[in-house]
Structures are given as structure tokens and as C-alpha cells.
Scaffold this motif. Structure first.
Motif, PDB file in Angstrom:
ATOM      1  N   SER A   1       3.051 -41.240  29.814  1.00 25.94           N
ATOM      2  CA  SER A   1       2.017 -40.280  29.073  1.00 25.94           C
ATOM      3  C   SER A   1       0.849 -41.064  29.191  1.00 25.94           C
ATOM      4  CB  SER A   1       2.236 -40.577  27.533  1.00 25.94           C
ATOM      5  OG  SER A   1       4.167 -40.121  27.275  1.00 25.94           O
ATOM      6  N   LEU A   2       0.212 -41.933  29.195  1.00 26.71           N
ATOM      7  CA  LEU A   2      -0.979 -42.171  28.986  1.00 26.71           C
ATOM      8  C   LEU A   2      -1.815 -42.145  30.014  1.00 26.71           C
ATOM      9  CD1 LEU A   2      -1.745 -44.870  26.217  1.00 26.71           C
ATOM     10  CD2 LEU A   2      -2.861 -42.822  25.551  1.00 26.71           C
ATOM     11  N   GLN A   3      -0.841 -42.809  31.589  1.00 26.63           N
ATOM     12  CA  GLN A   3      -1.135 -43.416  32.603  1.00 26.63           C
ATOM     13  C   GLN A   3      -1.401 -41.319  32.798  1.00 26.63           C
ATOM     14  OE1 GLN A   3      -2.219 -45.214  34.621  1.00 26.63           O
ATOM     15  NE2 GLN A   3      -2.339 -44.041  36.183  1.00 26.63           N
ATOM     16  N   SER A   4      -0.062 -40.297  32.633  1.00 24.03           N
ATOM     17  CA  SER A   4      -0.155 -39.226  33.256  1.00 24.03           C
ATOM     18  C   SER A   4      -1.421 -38.051  32.567  1.00 24.03           C
ATOM     19  CB  SER A   4       0.398 -38.332  32.912  1.00 24.03           C
ATOM     20  OG  SER A   4       0.938 -36.744  33.422  1.00 24.03           O
ATOM     21  N   HIS A   5      -2.271 -38.562  31.478  1.00 26.52           N
ATOM     22  CA  HIS A   5      -3.099 -38.076  30.609  1.00 26.52           C
ATOM     23  C   HIS A   5      -4.438 -38.722  31.449  1.00 26.52           C
ATOM     24  CE1 HIS A   5      -6.275 -37.805  27.543  1.00 26.52           C
ATOM     25  NE2 HIS A   5      -6.329 -38.592  27.464  1.00 26.52           N
ATOM     26  N   SER A   6      -4.290 -40.350  31.634  1.00 29.69           N
ATOM     27  CA  SER A   6      -5.904 -40.804  32.139  1.00 29.69           C
ATOM     28  C   SER A   6      -5.862 -39.599  33.736  1.00 29.69           C
ATOM     29  CB  SER A   6      -5.510 -41.717  33.119  1.00 29.69           C
ATOM     30  OG  SER A   6      -5.339 -42.642  31.349  1.00 29.69           O
ATOM     31  N   HIS A   7      -4.813 -39.747  34.926  1.00 29.30           N
ATOM     32  CA  HIS A   7      -5.205 -38.449  35.841  1.00 29.30           C
ATOM     33  C   HIS A   7      -5.243 -37.066  35.346  1.00 29.30           C
ATOM     34  CE1 HIS A   7      -3.313 -41.653  39.150  1.00 29.30           C
ATOM     35  NE2 HIS A   7      -2.396 -41.733  37.935  1.00 29.30           N
ATOM     36  N   ARG A   8      -4.904 -36.798  34.337  1.00 27.83           N
ATOM     37  CA  ARG A   8      -5.289 -35.471  34.056  1.00 27.83           C
ATOM     38  C   ARG A   8      -6.778 -34.752  34.350  1.00 27.83           C
ATOM     39  NH1 ARG A   8      -0.684 -34.944  31.607  1.00 27.83           N
ATOM     40  NH2 ARG A   8      -1.707 -35.345  29.242  1.00 27.83           N
TER      41      ARG A   8
ATOM     42  N   PHE B   1      -9.343 -36.835  35.178  1.00 25.64           N
ATOM     43  CA  PHE B   1     -10.204 -37.474  36.203  1.00 25.64           C
ATOM     44  C   PHE B   1     -10.222 -36.341  36.836  1.00 25.64           C
ATOM     45  CE2 PHE B   1     -10.221 -38.090  40.554  1.00 25.64           C
ATOM     46  CZ  PHE B   1     -11.653 -38.360  41.030  1.00 25.64           C
ATOM     47  N   ILE B   2      -8.644 -35.260  36.746  1.00 19.78           N
ATOM     48  CA  ILE B   2      -8.776 -34.400  37.824  1.00 19.78           C
ATOM     49  C   ILE B   2      -9.653 -33.073  37.115  1.00 19.78           C
ATOM     50  CG2 ILE B   2      -7.067 -31.678  38.111  1.00 19.78           C
ATOM     51  CD1 ILE B   2      -4.926 -34.381  38.710  1.00 19.78           C
ATOM     52  N   TRP B   3      -9.451 -32.370  36.085  1.00 19.68           N
ATOM     53  CA  TRP B   3     -10.156 -31.669  35.142  1.00 19.68           C
ATOM     54  C   TRP B   3     -11.616 -32.133  35.047  1.00 19.68           C
ATOM     55  CZ3 TRP B   3      -6.358 -28.582  34.377  1.00 19.68           C
ATOM     56  CH2 TRP B   3      -4.770 -28.717  33.859  1.00 19.68           C
ATOM     57  N   ALA B   4     -11.898 -33.131  35.052  1.00 15.60           N
ATOM     58  CA  ALA B   4     -13.455 -33.484  35.092  1.00 15.60           C
ATOM     59  C   ALA B   4     -13.535 -33.094  36.793  1.00 15.60           C
ATOM     60  CB  ALA B   4     -13.161 -34.836  34.918  1.00 15.60           C
ATOM     61  N   ALA B   5     -13.423 -33.736  37.360  1.00 13.14           N
ATOM     62  CA  ALA B   5     -13.484 -32.824  39.069  1.00 13.14           C
ATOM     63  C   ALA B   5     -13.549 -32.017  39.274  1.00 13.14           C
ATOM     64  CB  ALA B   5     -12.946 -34.205  40.246  1.00 13.14           C
ATOM     65  N   ALA B   6     -12.583 -31.669  38.967  1.00 15.77           N
ATOM     66  CA  ALA B   6     -12.763 -30.154  38.733  1.00 15.77           C
ATOM     67  C   ALA B   6     -13.403 -29.318  37.868  1.00 15.77           C
ATOM     68  CB  ALA B   6     -11.505 -29.398  38.465  1.00 15.77           C
ATOM     69  N   TYR B   7     -14.012 -29.074  37.064  1.00 14.33           N
ATOM     70  CA  TYR B   7     -14.825 -29.114  36.173  1.00 14.33           C
ATOM     71  C   TYR B   7     -16.451 -29.108  37.436  1.00 14.33           C
ATOM     72  CZ  TYR B   7     -17.667 -27.385  32.721  1.00 14.33           C
ATOM     73  OH  TYR B   7     -18.958 -26.791  31.644  1.00 14.33           O
ATOM     74  N   ALA B   8     -16.375 -30.057  37.537  1.00 14.39           N
ATOM     75  CA  ALA B   8     -17.893 -30.663  38.077  1.00 14.39           C
ATOM     76  C   ALA B   8     -17.989 -29.152  39.468  1.00 14.39           C
ATOM     77  CB  ALA B   8     -17.775 -31.576  38.580  1.00 14.39           C
ATOM     78  N   ARG B   9     -17.167 -29.613  40.526  1.00 13.20           N
ATOM     79  CA  ARG B   9     -17.497 -28.292  41.710  1.00 13.20           C
ATOM     80  C   ARG B   9     -17.373 -27.269  41.362  1.00 13.20           C
ATOM     81  NH1 ARG B   9     -12.895 -31.393  43.209  1.00 13.20           N
ATOM     82  NH2 ARG B   9     -11.409 -29.963  42.414  1.00 13.20           N
ATOM     83  N   GLU B  10     -17.040 -26.866  40.335  1.00 12.24           N
ATOM     84  CA  GLU B  10     -17.430 -25.656  39.184  1.00 12.24           C
ATOM     85  C   GLU B  10     -18.119 -25.261  38.694  1.00 12.24           C
ATOM     86  OE1 GLU B  10     -14.317 -22.716  39.704  1.00 12.24           O
ATOM     87  OE2 GLU B  10     -13.634 -23.599  40.745  1.00 12.24           O
ATOM     88  N   HIS B  11     -19.172 -26.205  38.216  1.00 13.21           N
ATOM     89  CA  HIS B  11     -20.189 -25.983  37.588  1.00 13.21           C
ATOM     90  C   HIS B  11     -21.818 -26.447  38.730  1.00 13.21           C
ATOM     91  CE1 HIS B  11     -17.546 -24.195  34.636  1.00 13.21           C
ATOM     92  NE2 HIS B  11     -18.646 -24.123  35.056  1.00 13.21           N
TER      93      HIS B  11
ATOM     94  N   ALA C   1     -13.350 -33.197  29.399  1.00 14.91           N
ATOM     95  CA  ALA C   1     -12.125 -33.134  30.398  1.00 14.91           C
ATOM     96  C   ALA C   1     -10.842 -33.982  29.233  1.00 14.91           C
ATOM     97  CB  ALA C   1     -11.469 -34.168  31.368  1.00 14.91           C
ATOM     98  N   ALA C   2     -11.036 -34.980  28.628  1.00 15.91           N
ATOM     99  CA  ALA C   2     -10.425 -35.254  27.414  1.00 15.91           C
ATOM    100  C   ALA C   2     -10.058 -34.951  26.237  1.00 15.91           C
ATOM    101  CB  ALA C   2     -10.917 -36.379  27.499  1.00 15.91           C
ATOM    102  N   ALA C   3     -11.400 -33.744  26.045  1.00  7.23           N
ATOM    103  CA  ALA C   3     -10.990 -32.620  24.547  1.00  7.23           C
ATOM    104  C   ALA C   3     -10.102 -31.801  25.338  1.00  7.23           C
ATOM    105  CB  ALA C   3     -12.567 -32.411  24.658  1.00  7.23           C
TER     106      ALA C   3
END
Length: 193
Positions: free
Chosen positions: A22-29, A31-41, A123-125
């Protein structure tokens, strides 16, 4: 999407060795949320630093690294600094990694002065408390969750945070529990996908 660096591979290996699925999957998400948000903004960021921080930001919650006096994010920052030393990172980069990890528990981190801290915090929030779900389309959220499911994150994370809060009443985990983290996690729109 994972940066193809030795440190990124090692961070993934370390996180996989100690974190629950669960924590490993959270860590991956995160990163994905953070990188995607950075690209969009159009937020420029260091991909390796962001990935390593995402993989290690909650490592202080696992029993092997749970510090008896420090908040979990401060403990994780120290662990990350040791990891980065072994990876051969210079002192300033090690300090940045620890800073990004500690700041992920801040209510706000300025994107112009600390892009990686801002991205991990945001992303964590989203992933934990469901903050700003409309940053991403429902289709993108569903795609990410299909690849990296939430599993029993809510139960596991709340157990960790409640334990931290009881043992460390002035910690960020205690502040989160006292500000109704459990109700925010239980109503996280990511769990409705």
C-alpha cells in the motif's frame, strides 16, 4: 517515467524492501501526480530528486525506521540523506532531498522557491486526503489508480498516523489526526474511482 538513474533504481529498491504494498503504491502515485502536475503547470523540476523523494517520503513510518522522538518526515529526511550519501550525491543535493521530504508535510510549499517540495506536498495531499482532485481528469486518475491501486492505504496510513500521534503528540502526524485526517481519508474521492 521513472528516471533512468542509478539513484532512482536504488530508491525504488529500498522503498520496495521496506514499505508495504500500500505504501509502495502510494509512493508511486505521489511521483506520478507530482510529475503530471508539473507538466500541466510548466513547473521545472529535477526528475531524479522528485522520484527519490517520492519513494522515500514516508519511509519514516515503517517500523524499521520509526524514530521514537522525531516526526516521521524528519526521520525520513535523515534516512534519505544517508541514502543519498551512499548514492554519491554531494552534500547540497543530499540536503535538498531531506528538505523536500520534510516539507511534504507543510500546508503549503512555494513552487517558485522549492518546486520539488511543492510538487511532493501537493501530490501527497491529493493521495492521502483527497485535496485538489480536479487537478487531473477522472480518466487520468482512473488510469493511475488501475496501475497503482490504493489497496488498504486508508486503514494502514491511519494506523501509522494514530500511533505517531499518540507517541509524538507535537508531531505533524498528531496535528493531522487532530484536524480530522481520518474523515478526509475516508471521503477521499480517489477511493470512489
Amino acid at each position: 517515467m521513472i528516471p533512468s538513474t542509478t539513484a532512482s533504481a536504488a530508491a525504488l529498491e529500498l522503498a520496495s524492501a521496506y514499505q508495504s504494498p500500500s505504501l509502495q503504491s502510494h509512493s508511486h502515485r505521489v511521483f506520478i501526480w507530482a510529475a503530471a502536475y508539473a507538466r500541466e503547470h510548466d513547473i521545472a523540476y529535477d526528475a531524479e530528486l522528485l522520484f527519490v523523494a517520492a519513494m522515500l517520503h514516508d519511509i519514516g513510518l515503517v517500523p524499521e525506521f520509526d524514530n521514537h522522538t522525531l516526526s516521521f518526515e524528519e526521520a525520513a529526511g535523515h534516512i534519505a540523506r544517508v541514502f543519498a550519501t551512499g548514492a554519491g550525491w554531494p552534500a547540497a543535493r543530499r540536503d535538498r532531498l531531506a528538505e523536500v521530504i520534510v516539507r511534504h508535510m507543510w500546508p503549503e510549499v512555494d513552487a517558485t522557491t522549492d518546486p520539488e517540495g511543492h510538487l511532493i506536498s501537493r501530490a501527497a495531499a491529493l493521495d492521502i486526503a483527497g485535496k485538489n482532485p480536479d487537478d487531473f481528469t477522472p480518466a487520468f486518475r482512473a488510469e493511475v489508480l488501475a496501475k497503482h491501486p490504493r489497496l488498504n492505504l486508508v486503514e494502514e496510513f491511519l494506523t501509522c498516523f494514530k500511533s505517531q500521534a499518540t507517541r509524538k503528540p507535537t508531531s505533524s502526524a498528531a496535528r493531522a489526526i487532530n484536524s480530522n485526517l481520518d474523515s478526509r481519508m475516508l471521503t477521499n474521492p480517489l477511493d470512489a474511482n
